[in-house]
Design an enzyme around this catalytic site. Sequence first.
Site, PDB file in Angstrom:
ATOM      1  CD  GLU A   1      -2.944  -0.872   2.622  1.00 19.88           C
ATOM      2  OE1 GLU A   1      -3.911  -0.586   2.450  1.00 19.88           O
ATOM      3  OE2 GLU A   1      -2.352  -1.384   3.694  1.00 19.88           O
TER       4      GLU A   1
ATOM      5  CB  THR B   1      -2.577  36.180  47.038  1.00 21.25           C
ATOM      6  OG1 THR B   1      -2.003  35.040  46.667  1.00 21.25           O
ATOM      7  CG2 THR B   1      -3.328  36.796  45.939  1.00 21.25           C
TER       8      THR B   1
ATOM      9  CG  ASN C   1      -2.014  33.380  43.530  1.00 23.26           C
ATOM     10  OD1 ASN C   1      -1.802  33.633  44.379  1.00 23.26           O
ATOM     11  ND2 ASN C   1      -2.081  32.071  42.886  1.00 23.26           N
TER      12      ASN C   1
ATOM     13  NE  ARG D   1       3.226  21.697  43.116  1.00 25.37           N
ATOM     14  CZ  ARG D   1       2.281  21.885  42.841  1.00 25.37           C
ATOM     15  NH1 ARG D   1       1.883  22.681  41.832  1.00 25.37           N
ATOM     16  NH2 ARG D   1       1.324  21.378  43.721  1.00 25.37           N
TER      17      ARG D   1
ATOM     18  NE  ARG E   1       1.619  25.484  46.004  1.00 19.97           N
ATOM     19  CZ  ARG E   1       0.407  25.094  46.441  1.00 19.97           C
ATOM     20  NH1 ARG E   1      -0.634  24.772  45.624  1.00 19.97           N
ATOM     21  NH2 ARG E   1       0.003  25.029  47.683  1.00 19.97           N
TER      22      ARG E   1
ATOM     23  CG  ASP F   1      -0.897  25.202  41.994  1.00 21.54           C
ATOM     24  OD1 ASP F   1      -0.684  24.180  41.616  1.00 21.54           O
ATOM     25  OD2 ASP F   1      -1.545  25.859  42.846  1.00 21.54           O
TER      26      ASP F   1
ATOM     27  CG  ASP G   1      -4.479  24.521  39.872  1.00 21.31           C
ATOM     28  OD1 ASP G   1      -4.375  23.281  40.068  1.00 21.31           O
ATOM     29  OD2 ASP G   1      -4.548  25.219  41.095  1.00 21.31           O
TER      30      ASP G   1
ATOM     31  N   PRO H   1     -15.466  22.619  36.255  1.00 16.71           N
ATOM     32  CG  PRO H   1     -16.869  24.138  36.990  1.00 16.71           C
ATOM     33  CD  PRO H   1     -16.863  22.729  36.412  1.00 16.71           C
TER      34      PRO H   1
ATOM     35  CG  PHE I   1      -5.572  32.850  45.564  1.00 16.10           C
ATOM     36  CD1 PHE I   1      -5.502  31.962  44.587  1.00 16.10           C
ATOM     37  CD2 PHE I   1      -6.340  32.738  46.786  1.00 16.10           C
ATOM     38  CE1 PHE I   1      -5.574  30.688  44.725  1.00 16.10           C
ATOM     39  CE2 PHE I   1      -6.131  31.128  47.050  1.00 16.10           C
ATOM     40  CZ  PHE I   1      -5.954  30.225  46.167  1.00 16.10           C
TER      41      PHE I   1
END
Length: 280
Positions: free
Chosen positions: A29, A169, A182, A209, A218, A221, A223, A240, A249
Site C-alpha cells: 500500500e 496574595t 498569582n 515543582r 511551590r 502551580d 490549574d 470547573p 486570588f
Amino acid sequence: RPYSGEKNMDEIRIQGLEIFARHGVYPEENRLGQKFIVSVCLYTDTRKAGLTDNLEDSVNYGEVCCHITDFVQKHTYKLLERVAELLARELLLTYPAVRKTDLEIRKPWAPVGLPLETVSVAVSRSWHTAYLALGSNMGDRRAYLDQAVSSLKQHPDCQVTKVSDYLVTAPYGGVEQEDFLNGALELRTLLSPEELLELLHRIEQEAHRTRLIRWGPRTLDLDILLYDNQIIDTPDLHIPHIEMHLRDFVLIPLAQIAPWVRHPINGQTTEQMLAELQKN
C-alpha cells in the site's frame, strides 16, 4: 448541526475530494498507493464574505482542496486514524478563521479480502477556550510565572490570548509559608482537557515543582479553571475547578481578563462570583 460553544457558525463543505496517496499497514500500500476520498466541513463565519463578496473575507475552498491534497500525498502513515487526526490539526492551524472541522477519509480499495464498498474514519476537531490559574511562592516567583506563560506560547497546539496582571496574595490552606504571586490566563487550544493537564504537569516539573504538602509552598502551580462549558469529574481532573468560586486570588485576576465568562454549574459570571465572595 450547530457548533457547541459558538453562535452563528456557518459551514463550508468539501465533498468527495479524490486523492491518490500511500497510506496503509501493508508495504505494498505504501509502495503502490491507492485512492482516498476526503470530505470536510469547515465551521466558520461567512457573514462578512456574504456582505462584501470578497474572497479574502472567507475561507478559499479551492486553496483548502489543494492543501488537503498536498498534505495527504506528501506523508505516509499506517492508519487512517493518523491521517485524519493530523489533517484536521493541519487545517485548524493553517486557517485561523476555521473554528472547527468535521473530516472523513474513505478508503474504497481497502485490502481486507472481502466485498465492501468503503472503509472510513471520521473525526471532529476544534479549537477550545480554557482559563488557567498560575501561582508561585518560591524563588523568583515572577520568573516562574513568566516561564509558564512562555512555555504555553511555544506549544504548537496552544495560543495564549490574554494574561492578567500578577497579584501578591496571602497563602491559602493554613500552611505557614511565603506570600504567593498569582495570575490567570486565557488559552486557545487544540488539546483535550486531559492532554492540557498533562502539559501543565510537565511545565510544573520543569520548574522543579514538588507535591509533598497539600497547599504547601511551590515553585509553580498551574490549574485548569474552565474549559469551554465542560463539566468533568474524574479522579485526576475536575472542571470547573472545585474551589475557584471560593478563592479571591483566582477570581481577581480571572475577572480582569474574563469578567463575563460564566461558571457552567452555578451560572454566575466571574464578576458575580467575585462580588459575592468579597461581600461574604
